[in-house]
Design an enzyme around this catalytic site. Sequence first.
Site, PDB file in Angstrom:
ATOM      1  N   LYS A 173       0.890  -1.169   0.000  1.00 23.01           N
ATOM      2  CA  LYS A 173       0.000   0.000   0.000  1.00 23.01           C
ATOM      3  C   LYS A 173       0.922   1.211   0.000  1.00 23.01           C
ATOM      4  O   LYS A 173       1.421   1.636   1.019  1.00 23.01           O
ATOM      5  CB  LYS A 173      -0.866  -0.015   1.272  1.00 23.01           C
ATOM      6  CG  LYS A 173      -2.219   0.674   1.149  1.00 23.01           C
ATOM      7  CD  LYS A 173      -2.148   2.154   0.810  1.00 23.01           C
ATOM      8  CE  LYS A 173      -1.831   3.036   1.977  1.00 23.01           C
ATOM      9  NZ  LYS A 173      -1.564   4.437   1.579  1.00 23.01           N
ATOM     10  N   GLU A 248       9.037   1.522  11.129  1.00 28.33           N
ATOM     11  CA  GLU A 248      10.148   2.456  10.852  1.00 28.33           C
ATOM     12  C   GLU A 248       9.532   3.843  10.866  1.00 28.33           C
ATOM     13  O   GLU A 248       8.807   4.210   9.948  1.00 28.33           O
ATOM     14  CB  GLU A 248      10.748   2.175   9.467  1.00 28.33           C
ATOM     15  CG  GLU A 248      11.356   0.803   9.296  1.00 28.33           C
ATOM     16  CD  GLU A 248      12.734   0.687   9.921  1.00 28.33           C
ATOM     17  OE1 GLU A 248      13.271   1.698  10.421  1.00 28.33           O
ATOM     18  OE2 GLU A 248      13.261  -0.429   9.948  1.00 28.33           O
ATOM     19  N   CYS A 282      13.570  10.807   7.130  1.00 31.83           N
ATOM     20  CA  CYS A 282      13.416  10.412   8.540  1.00 31.83           C
ATOM     21  C   CYS A 282      14.709  10.603   9.303  1.00 31.83           C
ATOM     22  O   CYS A 282      14.696  10.854  10.502  1.00 31.83           O
ATOM     23  CB  CYS A 282      12.959   8.960   8.610  1.00 31.83           C
ATOM     24  SG  CYS A 282      14.036   7.832   7.710  1.00 31.83           S
ATOM     25  N   GLU A 383       9.395  16.573  14.842  1.00 28.29           N
ATOM     26  CA  GLU A 383       9.882  16.312  13.485  1.00 28.29           C
ATOM     27  C   GLU A 383       9.223  17.289  12.511  1.00 28.29           C
ATOM     28  O   GLU A 383       7.995  17.335  12.420  1.00 28.29           O
ATOM     29  CB  GLU A 383       9.558  14.870  13.083  1.00 28.29           C
ATOM     30  CG  GLU A 383      10.149  14.505  11.744  1.00 28.29           C
ATOM     31  CD  GLU A 383       9.773  13.103  11.278  1.00 28.29           C
ATOM     32  OE1 GLU A 383       8.593  12.729  11.384  1.00 28.29           O
ATOM     33  OE2 GLU A 383      10.669  12.396  10.783  1.00 28.29           O
TER      34      GLU A 383
END
Length: 488
Positions: A173, A248, A282, A383
């Site tokens: 997906k 992750e 990331c 973040e």
Amino acid sequence: MSPLPLYLAGTWTSGRGEPLASHNPVNNRVLAVVSTAGAADVDHAVAAGQAAMRNPAWRDLLPHQRAAFLHRIATLIERDAERLAQLQRQDNGKPILETRALVASAAGTFRYFAAVCETMEGDITPSRGNYLSLSTWEPLGVIAAITPWNSPIASEAQKVAPALAAGNAVIVKPSEFTPLLALELAKLSDEAGLPKGLLSVLPGTGASTGAALVAHPGIAKVTFTGGTATGRAIGRVAAEKIMPVSLELGGKSPNIVFADADLDQAINGVLFGLFSSQGQSCIAGSRIFIEESIYPAFTAKLAERVTALRIGDPVSERTQIGPLITPQHRDKVEGYVTLAREEGGRLLCGGTRPVDATLQAGNYFMPALIDGLNNRNRTAQEEIFGPVGVLLPFRDEDSLIAEANDSVYGLASGVWTGDFRRAWRIGRALNAGTVWINTYKQFSIATPFGGNAESGIGREKARDGLKAYMRQKSLYIDMSGRPIPWAD
Ligand code: NAD
């Protein structure tokens, strides 16, 4: 524009979900419209995956025969590398040199896991009786691989290659913002002759297709890369199902510069570590810790270099900074610059939309450095996932480690120093899945990758990356031919 079909159990078909459009971040024009999967499509893909796995044509393949499929997929990715890199540039907005590297890494991932598949061994364990005891590995079942938008094809390969090598079926997906490369991977897998049903690629939103996959009772494991909030939601569902997950997730990585470092190298490493992929990474080194004695000179030089970064169309090999993924994401990044100011931060460079007339249609944002904040400020803790770095001076190793580790995340980190004992000391003390010493953002498929704390659960890549898609089975084989004493 009629919707592109999705890849459902080996056939190209229109999905039962609402079609969605993928836009080119350079101009926000529609690049393609894709079909999306509804719940019935998810059911179909899961059932087909289970049947394909059970089919002796796949189940009974010897490891080197299974590996041959992965090699063929790698060869086809390499054959189409330039086309794939150009498509990804349009789908995602990353500069072409970066998308070429991602495509090459995807091919390498398939080759690597073909090799791991061929060479993987079980164990003969020490027995405590007159029997032979063995530990073997078997596939888990149908794997749901859910991926983000920032590194299409590389992210998908990192999950599909080991999952197939381990003997599973996989349903991908991809992100609703970048569905095209996963569909290309399906085409190449089809061309490689992968038995039908082993791979499905089901575009759709997270809330519909993603959630339906995660909750489906036939899914044996979810391997997810994306934001921490989504990972947490998936983890909750997995806990209810008692289903393994690998997550992750996000990061806010420290990149640390000591006064004794090669400062030219460090500047290059800080620039690349944060601003490549427009900071949409990331592992972006977005908290930049600089030893106090060099802080003024280093930050001045760094700001000069940031201002000189080449922002432009990702089609050009000279471009270092392309557009952000969507206008909404740029708004969010911009919001953090406003927040930084409210928190008392000082903008040293960038932090605005470009004035260049040729960049107005895209989601461009000038790379920014902020100082005057401390590590507890939200700008230094959350973040941002864009080209915004926070500069933080430090005095000594103890306070540095305390601050660098003061984060909910623990994904990556960098240390720049000429003293290898210090590098070792700091590297061991940092709470991060990866520590780069005098370098940053270097990757080997043979080296494990993953996060600590809210950056995730589990590791991908490396030899054990295959075992992440398998479970152990223990076998005891009697060697005595005698009855069990208790029953005798
Ligand atoms: P996201 O979490 O919004 O979406 C990731 C994927 O999850 C998408 O395919 C999305 O459709 C799907 N999704 C969303 N809600 C879902 C749900 N309820 N159930 C199932 N699937 C769902 O993340 P994003 O914005 O696409 O990507 C950016 C994030 O990814 C950043 O936080 C970044 O740090 C992280 N990331 C982590 C790594 C890593 O290896 N640790 C690598 C790349 C990106």
